[in-house]
Motif scaffolding. Structure first.
Motif, PDB file in Angstrom:
ATOM      1  N   ALA A  26       0.827  -1.212   0.000  1.00  0.00           N
ATOM      2  CA  ALA A  26       0.000   0.000   0.000  1.00  0.00           C
ATOM      3  C   ALA A  26       0.863   1.265   0.000  1.00  0.00           C
ATOM      4  O   ALA A  26       0.553   2.231  -0.705  1.00  0.00           O
ATOM      5  CB  ALA A  26      -0.937  -0.005   1.213  1.00  0.00           C
ATOM      6  N   LEU A  27       1.936   1.258   0.759  1.00  0.00           N
ATOM      7  CA  LEU A  27       2.831   2.414   0.774  1.00  0.00           C
ATOM      8  C   LEU A  27       3.527   2.581  -0.572  1.00  0.00           C
ATOM      9  O   LEU A  27       3.714   3.709  -1.053  1.00  0.00           O
ATOM     10  CB  LEU A  27       3.855   2.277   1.897  1.00  0.00           C
ATOM     11  N   ALA A  28       3.890   1.488  -1.205  1.00  0.00           N
ATOM     12  CA  ALA A  28       4.527   1.564  -2.524  1.00  0.00           C
ATOM     13  C   ALA A  28       3.567   2.125  -3.563  1.00  0.00           C
ATOM     14  O   ALA A  28       3.979   2.857  -4.470  1.00  0.00           O
ATOM     15  CB  ALA A  28       5.025   0.187  -2.947  1.00  0.00           C
ATOM     16  N   LEU A  29       2.290   1.820  -3.442  1.00  0.00           N
ATOM     17  CA  LEU A  29       1.294   2.375  -4.363  1.00  0.00           C
ATOM     18  C   LEU A  29       1.022   3.847  -4.072  1.00  0.00           C
ATOM     19  O   LEU A  29       0.706   4.621  -4.980  1.00  0.00           O
ATOM     20  CB  LEU A  29      -0.001   1.575  -4.283  1.00  0.00           C
ATOM     21  N   PHE A  30       1.133   4.242  -2.816  1.00  0.00           N
ATOM     22  CA  PHE A  30       0.870   5.623  -2.428  1.00  0.00           C
ATOM     23  C   PHE A  30       1.994   6.576  -2.854  1.00  0.00           C
ATOM     24  O   PHE A  30       1.734   7.716  -3.234  1.00  0.00           O
ATOM     25  CB  PHE A  30       0.669   5.714  -0.911  1.00  0.00           C
ATOM     26  N   LEU A  31       3.235   6.119  -2.792  1.00  0.00           N
ATOM     27  CA  LEU A  31       4.373   7.018  -3.035  1.00  0.00           C
ATOM     28  C   LEU A  31       4.350   7.727  -4.391  1.00  0.00           C
ATOM     29  O   LEU A  31       4.587   8.940  -4.429  1.00  0.00           O
ATOM     30  CB  LEU A  31       5.687   6.271  -2.843  1.00  0.00           C
ATOM     31  N   PRO A  32       4.053   7.073  -5.506  1.00  0.00           N
ATOM     32  CA  PRO A  32       4.000   7.823  -6.765  1.00  0.00           C
ATOM     33  C   PRO A  32       2.956   8.942  -6.756  1.00  0.00           C
ATOM     34  O   PRO A  32       3.201  10.033  -7.273  1.00  0.00           O
ATOM     35  CB  PRO A  32       3.659   6.758  -7.814  1.00  0.00           C
ATOM     36  N   VAL A  33       1.804   8.678  -6.152  1.00  0.00           N
ATOM     37  CA  VAL A  33       0.770   9.715  -6.056  1.00  0.00           C
ATOM     38  C   VAL A  33       1.273  10.874  -5.193  1.00  0.00           C
ATOM     39  O   VAL A  33       1.076  12.050  -5.522  1.00  0.00           O
ATOM     40  CB  VAL A  33      -0.539   9.125  -5.475  1.00  0.00           C
ATOM     41  N   HIS A  34       1.937  10.540  -4.113  1.00  0.00           N
ATOM     42  CA  HIS A  34       2.476  11.565  -3.218  1.00  0.00           C
ATOM     43  C   HIS A  34       3.510  12.438  -3.942  1.00  0.00           C
ATOM     44  O   HIS A  34       3.464  13.669  -3.846  1.00  0.00           O
ATOM     45  CB  HIS A  34       3.105  10.883  -1.999  1.00  0.00           C
ATOM     46  N   PHE A  35       4.415  11.803  -4.667  1.00  0.00           N
ATOM     47  CA  PHE A  35       5.427  12.566  -5.397  1.00  0.00           C
ATOM     48  C   PHE A  35       4.801  13.410  -6.501  1.00  0.00           C
ATOM     49  O   PHE A  35       5.234  14.532  -6.762  1.00  0.00           O
ATOM     50  CB  PHE A  35       6.499  11.646  -5.971  1.00  0.00           C
ATOM     51  N   TRP A  36       3.750  12.897  -7.132  1.00  0.00           N
ATOM     52  CA  TRP A  36       3.051  13.672  -8.154  1.00  0.00           C
ATOM     53  C   TRP A  36       2.415  14.913  -7.530  1.00  0.00           C
ATOM     54  O   TRP A  36       2.509  16.014  -8.089  1.00  0.00           O
ATOM     55  CB  TRP A  36       2.008  12.807  -8.849  1.00  0.00           C
ATOM     56  N   MET A  37       1.795  14.737  -6.363  1.00  0.00           N
ATOM     57  CA  MET A  37       1.177  15.896  -5.690  1.00  0.00           C
ATOM     58  C   MET A  37       2.254  16.908  -5.285  1.00  0.00           C
ATOM     59  O   MET A  37       2.051  18.116  -5.391  1.00  0.00           O
ATOM     60  CB  MET A  37       0.364  15.468  -4.475  1.00  0.00           C
TER      61      MET A  37
END
Length: 113
Positions: free
Chosen positions: A23-34
């Motif tokens: 779940a954290l690995a899936l969240f990180l790209p979204v976080h970096f995009w934001m």
């Protein structure tokens, strides 16, 4: 008669550690995009920050911090199992990792609200 491995409480600790990491690995790209919106599109970032103030998002942040804490303390438990001479009950260590994770994320939620 021997119990299957999946009924052992430490199997749940194994699954929680793997799922929280995924779940954290899936969240990180979204976080970096934001975060990149701060440099590329500040208006969209402001709109997202307004959205992030909603109570539902604050509860989702609690879940994210819980996943992070579960993954962190589960990793510490694994390191302890591998590197330290361990003679105590491992179920207690797994339960303590989950309890500490919940405590950390609950403190974050109370501060965010």
């Amino acid at each position: 008669m021997r119990r299957p491995a999946r009924s052992h409480p430490l199997w749940l600790a194994f699954v929680l550690h793997r799922l929280s990491g995924l779940a954290l690995a899936l969240f990180l790209p979204v976080h970096f995009w934001m975060l990149s919106l701060a440099l590329t599109d500040p208006v969209r970032l402001d709109a997202f920050l307004t959205f992030a103030e909603m109570p539902v998002v604050k509860i989702a942040e609690f879940g994210l911090v819980f996943l992070l804490a579960i993954h962190f303390f589960g990793g510490v438990r694994l390191l302890a199992l591998e590197w330290l001479p361990w003679s105590g009950p491992r179920k207690t260590a797994a339960a303590a990792a989950v309890a500490t994770s919940f405590l950390v994320s609950a403190m974050f939620l109370l501060r965010a609200i």
